[in-house]
Design a protein around this motif. Structure first.
Motif, mmCIF file in Angstrom:
data_model
loop_
_atom_site.group_PDB
_atom_site.id
_atom_site.type_symbol
_atom_site.label_atom_id
_atom_site.label_comp_id
_atom_site.label_asym_id
_atom_site.label_seq_id
_atom_site.Cartn_x
_atom_site.Cartn_y
_atom_site.Cartn_z
ATOM 1 N N ALA A 1 -34.174 1.978 9.365
ATOM 2 C CA ALA A 1 -34.361 0.922 10.527
ATOM 3 C C ALA A 1 -33.318 1.388 11.630
ATOM 4 N N ILE A 2 -32.256 1.597 11.286
ATOM 5 C CA ILE A 2 -31.187 1.854 12.364
ATOM 6 C C ILE A 2 -30.877 3.360 12.946
ATOM 7 N N MET A 3 -31.271 4.293 12.248
ATOM 8 C CA MET A 3 -31.142 5.805 12.426
ATOM 9 C C MET A 3 -31.585 6.165 13.796
ATOM 10 N N PRO A 4 -32.882 5.694 13.968
ATOM 11 C CA PRO A 4 -33.622 6.086 15.260
ATOM 12 C C PRO A 4 -32.543 5.772 16.579
ATOM 13 N N PHE A 5 -31.989 4.428 16.326
ATOM 14 C CA PHE A 5 -31.390 4.078 17.471
ATOM 15 C C PHE A 5 -29.819 4.646 17.505
ATOM 16 N N VAL A 6 -29.378 4.988 16.337
ATOM 17 C CA VAL A 6 -27.969 5.782 16.225
ATOM 18 C C VAL A 6 -28.507 7.290 16.851
ATOM 19 N N ALA A 7 -29.285 7.817 16.363
ATOM 20 C CA ALA A 7 -29.408 9.111 17.056
ATOM 21 C C ALA A 7 -30.070 9.032 18.411
ATOM 22 N N GLY A 8 -30.618 8.041 18.945
ATOM 23 C CA GLY A 8 -31.098 7.912 20.342
ATOM 24 C C GLY A 8 -29.934 7.889 21.266
ATOM 25 N N ILE A 9 -28.519 7.488 20.803
ATOM 26 C CA ILE A 9 -27.500 7.155 21.538
ATOM 27 C C ILE A 9 -27.006 8.795 22.179
ATOM 28 N N PHE A 10 -27.422 9.738 21.321
ATOM 29 C CA PHE A 10 -26.829 11.099 21.831
ATOM 30 C C PHE A 10 -27.992 11.551 22.692
ATOM 31 N N SER A 11 -29.028 11.302 22.606
ATOM 32 C CA SER A 11 -30.456 11.978 23.434
ATOM 33 C C SER A 11 -30.145 11.042 24.788
ATOM 34 N N ALA A 12 -29.602 9.863 24.823
ATOM 35 C CA ALA A 12 -29.643 9.044 25.992
ATOM 36 C C ALA A 12 -28.626 9.252 27.026
ATOM 37 N N LEU A 13 -27.508 10.208 26.483
ATOM 38 C CA LEU A 13 -26.485 10.646 27.343
ATOM 39 C C LEU A 13 -26.821 11.797 28.541
ATOM 40 N N SER A 14 -28.059 11.934 28.812
ATOM 41 C CA SER A 14 -28.188 12.799 29.763
ATOM 42 C C SER A 14 -27.871 12.493 31.248
ATOM 43 N N THR A 15 -27.554 13.600 31.848
ATOM 44 C CA THR A 15 -26.867 13.167 33.110
ATOM 45 C C THR A 15 -27.937 14.033 34.268
ATOM 46 N N THR A 16 -27.490 13.790 35.318
ATOM 47 C CA THR A 16 -28.197 14.301 36.586
ATOM 48 C C THR A 16 -26.976 15.053 37.441
ATOM 49 N N ASP A 17 -27.468 15.993 37.994
ATOM 50 C CA ASP A 17 -26.569 16.688 38.843
ATOM 51 C C ASP A 17 -27.122 16.379 40.250
ATOM 52 N N GLU A 18 -26.227 16.884 41.462
ATOM 53 C CA GLU A 18 -25.959 16.096 42.792
ATOM 54 C C GLU A 18 -27.391 16.068 43.569
ATOM 55 N N ARG A 19 -28.419 16.999 43.003
ATOM 56 C CA ARG A 19 -29.868 16.793 43.451
ATOM 57 C C ARG A 19 -30.602 15.783 42.732
ATOM 58 N N GLY A 20 -30.121 15.100 41.721
ATOM 59 C CA GLY A 20 -30.996 14.211 40.863
ATOM 60 C C GLY A 20 -31.759 14.877 39.691
ATOM 61 N N VAL A 21 -31.758 16.261 39.483
ATOM 62 C CA VAL A 21 -32.249 16.799 38.381
ATOM 63 C C VAL A 21 -31.454 16.519 37.064
ATOM 64 N N ALA A 22 -32.327 16.233 36.172
ATOM 65 C CA ALA A 22 -31.756 16.023 34.702
ATOM 66 C C ALA A 22 -31.324 17.194 34.178
ATOM 67 N N VAL A 23 -30.014 16.897 33.644
ATOM 68 C CA VAL A 23 -29.308 17.910 33.071
ATOM 69 C C VAL A 23 -28.850 17.772 31.705
ATOM 70 N N ALA A 24 -29.346 18.892 30.770
ATOM 71 C CA ALA A 24 -29.324 18.762 29.265
ATOM 72 C C ALA A 24 -27.942 18.056 29.065
ATOM 73 N N PRO A 25 -27.408 17.328 28.228
ATOM 74 C CA PRO A 25 -26.387 16.810 27.788
ATOM 75 C C PRO A 25 -25.793 17.717 26.624
ATOM 76 N N ARG A 26 -24.570 17.557 26.189
ATOM 77 C CA ARG A 26 -24.087 18.516 25.296
ATOM 78 C C ARG A 26 -24.053 17.720 24.016
ATOM 79 N N VAL A 27 -25.469 17.471 23.504
ATOM 80 C CA VAL A 27 -25.623 16.713 22.433
ATOM 81 C C VAL A 27 -24.821 17.678 21.202
ATOM 82 N N PRO A 28 -25.062 18.757 20.769
ATOM 83 C CA PRO A 28 -24.549 19.223 19.560
ATOM 84 C C PRO A 28 -23.064 19.378 19.795
#
Length: 151
Positions: free
Chosen positions: A96-123
């Motif tokens: 029940a809780i693992m999808p939310f724990v795993a989602g923490i890392f995938s939710a850490l995406s950032t955007t650059d100065e143009r507003g384009v999503a940049v892949a986070p350094r999840v690994p």
């Protein structure tokens, strides 16, 4: 989407009302015995918010609470606990809780100065948390819960 009044009432029901018996228990037994709403139920209800109305979710909560109260009053929880193996219960909670724990890392995406999503350094983040967990188990043992260094 809940209105402000509905959100306030849920907060009062989940955290405010359980505070009353918590204060009584703490006073009676001279130790902190706190009651709160079930985190898993809150997560579950949040995932169902777009499929059911507030009234339906409230009714389901009341019915589930009544069933638990009746089961406890008649001593059925002891029989259920003996019938259901602990690893199954632990697996259910982990599932029940693992999808939310795993989602923490995938939710850490950032955007650059143009507003384009940049892949986070999840690994790198996951690897660092896992390494901190292993090192804390190796060098600290049971003195400190390994979740603290991993966080």
């Amino acid at each position: 989407m809940l209105s402000g009044a509905q959100t306030s009432s849920w907060i009062v029901v989940i955290y405010g009302l359980p505070a009353i018996p918590s204060v009584v228990l703490a006073y009676r037994y001279r130790q902190p015995l706190l009651l709160t709403g079930n985190v898993f139920a809150i997560i579950f209800f949040a995932s169902l918010g777009d499929q059911f109305s507030f009234a339906e979710l409230s009714g389901a909560s009341l019915l589930a609470g009544a069933i638990v109260l009746v089961a406890a009053a008649f001593g059925l929880t002891r029989h259920l606990a003996a019938w259901i193996p602990a690893p199954i219960v632990q697996g259910l909670i982990a599932g029940a809780i693992m999808p939310f724990v795993a989602g923490i890392f995938s939710a850490l995406s950032t955007t650059d100065e143009r507003g384009v999503a940049v892949a986070p350094r999840v690994p790198a983040m996951v690897g660092a948390a896992f390494l901190a967990y292993l090192l804390s188990r190796r060098f600290l043992g049971a003195r400190l819960p390994p979740i603290f260094p991993a966080a």
